[in-house]
Each structure stands twice: as structure tokens, then as C-alpha cells.
Design an enzyme around this catalytic site. Structure first.
Site, PDB file in Angstrom:
ATOM      1  N   ASN A 273     -10.058  -0.394  -0.338  1.00 42.21           N
ATOM      2  CA  ASN A 273      -8.595  -0.393  -0.305  1.00 42.21           C
ATOM      3  C   ASN A 273      -8.050  -0.970  -1.619  1.00 42.21           C
ATOM      4  O   ASN A 273      -8.212  -2.156  -1.901  1.00 42.21           O
ATOM      5  CB  ASN A 273      -8.125  -1.230   0.894  1.00 42.21           C
ATOM      6  CG  ASN A 273      -6.623  -1.196   1.079  1.00 42.21           C
ATOM      7  OD1 ASN A 273      -5.885  -0.727   0.214  1.00 42.21           O
ATOM      8  ND2 ASN A 273      -6.156  -1.703   2.213  1.00 42.21           N
TER       9      ASN A 273
ATOM     10  N   CYS B 241       0.819  -1.230   0.000  1.00 41.31           N
ATOM     11  CA  CYS B 241       0.000   0.000   0.000  1.00 41.31           C
ATOM     12  C   CYS B 241       0.844   1.267   0.000  1.00 41.31           C
ATOM     13  O   CYS B 241       0.359   2.336  -0.369  1.00 41.31           O
ATOM     14  CB  CYS B 241      -0.931   0.010   1.204  1.00 41.31           C
ATOM     15  SG  CYS B 241      -1.970  -1.443   1.300  1.00 41.31           S
TER      16      CYS B 241
ATOM     17  N   HIS C 261      -3.676   6.908   3.087  1.00 41.79           N
ATOM     18  CA  HIS C 261      -4.050   5.628   2.486  1.00 41.79           C
ATOM     19  C   HIS C 261      -5.469   5.274   2.938  1.00 41.79           C
ATOM     20  O   HIS C 261      -5.832   5.490   4.088  1.00 41.79           O
ATOM     21  CB  HIS C 261      -3.057   4.548   2.937  1.00 41.79           C
ATOM     22  CG  HIS C 261      -3.447   3.179   2.482  1.00 41.79           C
ATOM     23  ND1 HIS C 261      -3.733   2.900   1.165  1.00 41.79           N
ATOM     24  CD2 HIS C 261      -3.612   2.017   3.160  1.00 41.79           C
ATOM     25  CE1 HIS C 261      -4.048   1.618   1.057  1.00 41.79           C
ATOM     26  NE2 HIS C 261      -3.987   1.067   2.256  1.00 41.79           N
TER      27      HIS C 261
HETATM   28  O1  UT7 Z   1      -3.757  -1.542   3.918  1.00 41.98           O
HETATM   29  C1  UT7 Z   1      -3.482  -2.163   5.109  1.00 41.98           C
HETATM   30  C2  UT7 Z   1      -4.202  -3.441   5.163  1.00 41.98           C
HETATM   31  N1  UT7 Z   1      -5.276  -3.655   6.031  1.00 41.98           N
HETATM   32  C3  UT7 Z   1      -5.723  -2.871   7.014  1.00 41.98           C
HETATM   33  O2  UT7 Z   1      -5.280  -1.804   7.256  1.00 41.98           O
HETATM   34  C4  UT7 Z   1      -6.855  -3.443   7.808  1.00 41.98           C
HETATM   35  C5  UT7 Z   1      -6.937  -2.802   9.141  1.00 41.98           C
HETATM   36  N2  UT7 Z   1      -7.981  -3.401   9.951  1.00 41.98           N
HETATM   37  C6  UT7 Z   1      -9.285  -3.109   9.787  1.00 41.98           C
HETATM   38  O3  UT7 Z   1      -9.671  -2.330   8.943  1.00 41.98           O
HETATM   39  C7  UT7 Z   1     -10.242  -3.744  10.755  1.00 41.98           C
HETATM   40  O4  UT7 Z   1      -9.531  -4.404  11.771  1.00 41.98           O
HETATM   41  C8  UT7 Z   1     -11.236  -4.751  10.093  1.00 41.98           C
HETATM   42  C9  UT7 Z   1     -12.214  -3.985   9.221  1.00 41.98           C
HETATM   43  C10 UT7 Z   1     -10.479  -5.762   9.263  1.00 41.98           C
HETATM   44  C11 UT7 Z   1     -12.030  -5.474  11.158  1.00 41.98           C
HETATM   45  O5  UT7 Z   1     -12.739  -4.553  11.957  1.00 41.98           O
HETATM   46  P1  UT7 Z   1     -12.731  -4.672  13.540  1.00 41.98           P
HETATM   47  O6  UT7 Z   1     -13.590  -3.609  14.049  1.00 41.98           O
HETATM   48  O7  UT7 Z   1     -11.297  -4.682  13.964  1.00 41.98           O
HETATM   49  O8  UT7 Z   1     -13.440  -6.052  13.765  1.00 41.98           O
HETATM   50  P2  UT7 Z   1     -12.849  -7.363  14.458  1.00 41.98           P
HETATM   51  O9  UT7 Z   1     -11.814  -7.995  13.596  1.00 41.98           O
HETATM   52  O10 UT7 Z   1     -12.482  -7.026  15.881  1.00 41.98           O
HETATM   53  O11 UT7 Z   1     -14.117  -8.271  14.473  1.00 41.98           O
HETATM   54  C12 UT7 Z   1     -15.264  -7.938  15.246  1.00 41.98           C
HETATM   55  C13 UT7 Z   1     -16.343  -8.943  14.920  1.00 41.98           C
HETATM   56  C14 UT7 Z   1     -15.854 -10.384  14.926  1.00 41.98           C
HETATM   57  O12 UT7 Z   1     -16.901 -11.187  15.417  1.00 41.98           O
HETATM   58  P3  UT7 Z   1     -16.856 -11.737  16.924  1.00 41.98           P
HETATM   59  O13 UT7 Z   1     -15.586 -12.561  16.976  1.00 41.98           O
HETATM   60  O14 UT7 Z   1     -16.784 -10.520  17.773  1.00 41.98           O
HETATM   61  O15 UT7 Z   1     -18.110 -12.512  16.998  1.00 41.98           O
HETATM   62  C15 UT7 Z   1     -15.643 -10.701  13.470  1.00 41.98           C
HETATM   63  O16 UT7 Z   1     -15.798 -12.068  13.179  1.00 41.98           O
HETATM   64  O17 UT7 Z   1     -16.806  -8.701  13.592  1.00 41.98           O
HETATM   65  C16 UT7 Z   1     -16.759  -9.897  12.854  1.00 41.98           C
HETATM   66  N3  UT7 Z   1     -16.546  -9.583  11.460  1.00 41.98           N
HETATM   67  C17 UT7 Z   1     -17.541  -9.324  10.611  1.00 41.98           C
HETATM   68  N4  UT7 Z   1     -18.868  -9.274  10.785  1.00 41.98           N
HETATM   69  C18 UT7 Z   1     -19.615  -8.971   9.717  1.00 41.98           C
HETATM   70  C19 UT7 Z   1     -15.358  -9.490  10.783  1.00 41.98           C
HETATM   71  N5  UT7 Z   1     -15.595  -9.159   9.510  1.00 41.98           N
HETATM   72  C20 UT7 Z   1     -16.933  -9.057   9.377  1.00 41.98           C
HETATM   73  C21 UT7 Z   1     -17.774  -8.740   8.306  1.00 41.98           C
HETATM   74  N6  UT7 Z   1     -19.105  -8.702   8.536  1.00 41.98           N
HETATM   75  N7  UT7 Z   1     -17.313  -8.460   7.066  1.00 41.98           N
END
Ligand code: UT7
Length: 329
Positions: free
Chosen positions: A284, A113, A254
Site C-alpha cells: 500500500n 489513499c 486501491h
Molecule cells: O488504505 C487503507 C488503509 N488500510 C487498510 O485498508 C487496512 C485494511 N485491513 C487489513 O488489510 C487487515 O485487517 C489487516 C491485514 C491489517 C489484518 O488482517 P486480518 O485478517 O484482519 O487480521 P486481524 O487483525 O484480525 O488479526 C488476526 C491475527 C491477530 O492475532 P490473534 O489476536 O488472533 O492472536 C493478530 O495479532 O493476526 C495477528 N496479526 C499478525 N500475525 C502475523 C496481525 N498482524 C500480523 C502479522 N503477522 N503481520
């Protein structure tokens, strides 16, 4: 000392739109979750059979047009990508061919990125040192090809697109690309990577079966590190150039997650009205995010002559980078 200006920018986004609703029919997710947790509403997907060089060449043509130059007037092509047409030859070579340039130096930069900002910095120094006078920097990504559409935590984030900029040497002082900051920490490579397909795990039935040809990430850890790293890049650049956040007309971060963007703005102390955001439409697009955002900012009038612009990015590597631009009048 000669400086380096951005003579023209361009971008290309494929027409096909993948909405949150479309994704909710593929994995267990919802428009509400995606919008509130990421700010993304839709992303673009390159048509089957097309590749990063097709998008990149289209963006490059627009950048050349904006710069008022013909592809044949370019001295060098640098392409930032992690989703190139194939492992080799480079996507930059394919772009040269698509632009109808039979003989020109061309190479790829792989900094995920942060790639567009890495490419700007490398090109800036090649221009300053000579013999190059005009460099085409392209960032082109078909992230949909590296995306596991059974993994809801990553597939909602990614999209395809390309941006480009024509850089030129200038004798005018104090404008153009003023300074760049590049950094990487390979110790944390595994928190965002594509496990197979390289020399460590060559393609096999097993790698395909285990879905190892798609990107993997630890979202939560990346979230925290992205904020720290982009803030660091911005702070260091302002400090070492004797500038403050009040001097900034625009910040182009970004576009990985809307919550990351607002957190970076907060920690840099920059109001959101000075932050360029297009994440809702494209998600992204890895290296292409910075290039597309720069082009859209220029074309929409969000950047005017004399403006000081800060670009910051973070991605796999881990890599992070920043760039300070004084837009030419
Ligand atoms: O360019 C650099 C590359 N990537 C990044 O910069 C990514 C950076 N990270 C993020 O943007 C965020 O961490 C995410 C968007 C990937 C995830 O968001 P979050 O608020 O950190 O969610 P989480 O991973 O803590 O997950 C919370 C809950 C989980 O369920 P449980 O375990 O609490 O029941 C996940 O399984 O949300 C669930 N979850 C979803 N639910 C619905 C994860 N993805 C999804 C989804 N839809 N697409």
C-alpha cells in the site's frame, strides 16, 4: 464543453526492496501470514535522505516524456500526498523546483489513499474552467517514514512510490476523464490516522516516546469499510453515467489488501481478469497506488484506446473516491 484527457503517465519506484522475509526478522510475522492475509510479497523503500518530492519529480519526468511535453510546458502542478517532504511548503512546490520550473502555480491535496483521484477531479475542473491547459498531477508517498516497524499489524502493509499523469484540455467529446466521485466522512477519522505532529499534538519528547508520529489503524474496521466504500464509488459512477459493469474493460482499485480487492470485484460483479493488481510487489503506497497502477496498466497494454476504466480508492479521512476514464484512441 471541453473535456480532459490523460496525455501521458509515469511512475517511479525506489530500488530498495523490503521483503516479507526481511520483515519477519524485524517483527513476529511470516511470509505465509502476510501473503495469505494481504497478498503482499514485497514493497519498495526510498533511500535515507530522499523524500516524496524526489520520487514525485522522477515520476513526473516520465509522465512528461510519455506526454511529449517539457516540464516548462505545464501550467499547474497538483500533488497528492500524506508523506510530503515537510509540513510546509507543499511537496508540489518542491517538485516544481526539482523539475526546474521557476514560476508555476503548485499545491498539495491531502486525501490519503484517495488523493490521486481527488487530484484528478480538482484538476479536471480547473482545466475545464480555464485558464489552465495542461496540468501535472503527481501522487507521491514515502509511507515508510510514517510506519512503525515495531507494529506487525501495519508495517507489513506499506511501501514507497510515486506516479504522475499529464492532463490536457481537449475539444474531443466522450473521452478522457469522464466523471469522478469524491466522498469523505470525518466522523471516523481516528480509525486511520497519524496522531501527533500537527496543531493538536505538537512534537514533544512524549509524542516521540509514545510513537505517536507513526500511523495507527483499526485494520478490521477499515477492511469492511474499504469494501463498502469502493463498491459504492464504482456503482454510483456507472449508474449516473448510464453504464454497466459489462462496459468496463478494466477496474483499478486501491491496493490495500488482496482480499479487499477481490471482495470489491465480487460486489461490483467484475471478473478478476478485468482487475489490475500490483499489490504483491509494492504493498500500500497510499495515494501513489492509483497513479502507479494506472501507469503500469497503460504501459503494459492492459488499457487500450477506447477502453472504459474504473478507478476506485479508499483511505484515511475517511475518504473514498472513484473515477471513470475513457482511454483516448
Ligand atoms: O488504505 C487503507 C488503509 N488500510 C487498510 O485498508 C487496512 C485494511 N485491513 C487489513 O488489510 C487487515 O485487517 C489487516 C491485514 C491489517 C489484518 O488482517 P486480518 O485478517 O484482519 O487480521 P486481524 O487483525 O484480525 O488479526 C488476526 C491475527 C491477530 O492475532 P490473534 O489476536 O488472533 O492472536 C493478530 O495479532 O493476526 C495477528 N496479526 C499478525 N500475525 C502475523 C496481525 N498482524 C500480523 C502479522 N503477522 N503481520
Amino acid at each position: 464543453m471541453p473535456g480532459v484527457i490523460i496525455r501521458g503517465t509515469g511512475s517511479y519506484l525506489p530500488e530498495a526492496v523490503l521483503t516479507n522475509r526481511d520483515l519477519s526478522m524485524m517483527v513476529d510475522t511470516s511470509d505465509e501470514w502476510i501473503v495469505t492475509r494481504t497478498g503482499i510479497k514485497e514493497r519498495r523503500i526510498a533511500p535515507a535522505g530522499s523524500a516524496a518530492s524526489d520520487l514525485g519529480a522522477a515520476a513526473a519526468r516520465r509522465a512528461c516524456e510519455a506526454a511529449g511535453v517539457e516540464p516548462g510546458d505545464l501550467d499547474l502542478i497538483v500533488c497528492a500526498t500524506i508523506s510530503g517532504d515537510q509540513p510546509y511548503p507543499s511537496t508540489a512546490c518542491h517538485i516544481a523546483a526539482r523539475l526546474g520550473i521557476p514560476a508555476i502555480p503548485a499545491f498539495d491535496i491531502q486525501a490519503a489513499c484517495s488523493g490521486f483521484l481527488y487530484a484528478l477531479e480538482v484538476s479536471r475542473h480547473l482545466l475545464k474552467a480555464g485558464p489552465y491547459r495542461r496540468v501535472l498531477v503527481v501522487a507521491s508517498e514515502c509511507m515508510s517514514r510514517l510506519t512503525d516497524y515495531t507494529d506487525r499489524s501495519s508495517c507489513v502493509l506499506l511501501g514507497d512510490g510515486a506516479g504522475a499523469a499529464v492532463l490536457e484540455r481537449t475539444e474531443t467529446d466522450g473521452c478522457g476523464v469522464l466523471d469522478c466521485y469524491l466522498m469523505a466522512d470525518g466522523r471516523q477519522a481516528e480509525i486511520l490516522h497519524l496522531p501527533a505532529g500537527g496543531s493538536r499534538a505538537q512534537p514533544s519528547f512524549e509524542t516521540v516516546e509514545r510513537r505517536l508520529h507513526f500511523m495507527r489503524m483499526e485494520g478490521g474496521t477499515l477492511f469492511r469499510l474499504a469494501i463498502e466504500a469502493m463498491t459504492e464509488a464504482g456503482r454510483i459512477l456507472l449508474e449516473r453515467n448510464g453504464m454497466t459493469r459489462d462496459d468496463l474493460a478494466l477496474v483499478i482499485p486501491h491496493q490495500a489488501n488482496m482480499r479487499i480487492i477481490t471482495a470489491v470485484a465480487r460486489s461490483l460483479g467484475v471478473p478478476m481478469r478485468k482487475v489490475f493488481v500490483n499489490i504483491a510487489q509494492y504493498g500500500n503506497m497510499s495515494a501513489a497506488c492509483s497513479a502507479v497502477a494506472l501507469d503500469e496498466a497503460v504501459r503494459s497494454g492492459a488499457i487500450a484506446g477506447g477502453d472504459l476504466v474504473l478507478m476506485v480508492a479508499f483511505g484515511a479521512g475517511l475518504t473514498w473516491a472513484g473515477c471513470l476514464l475513457r482511454w483516448q484512441t
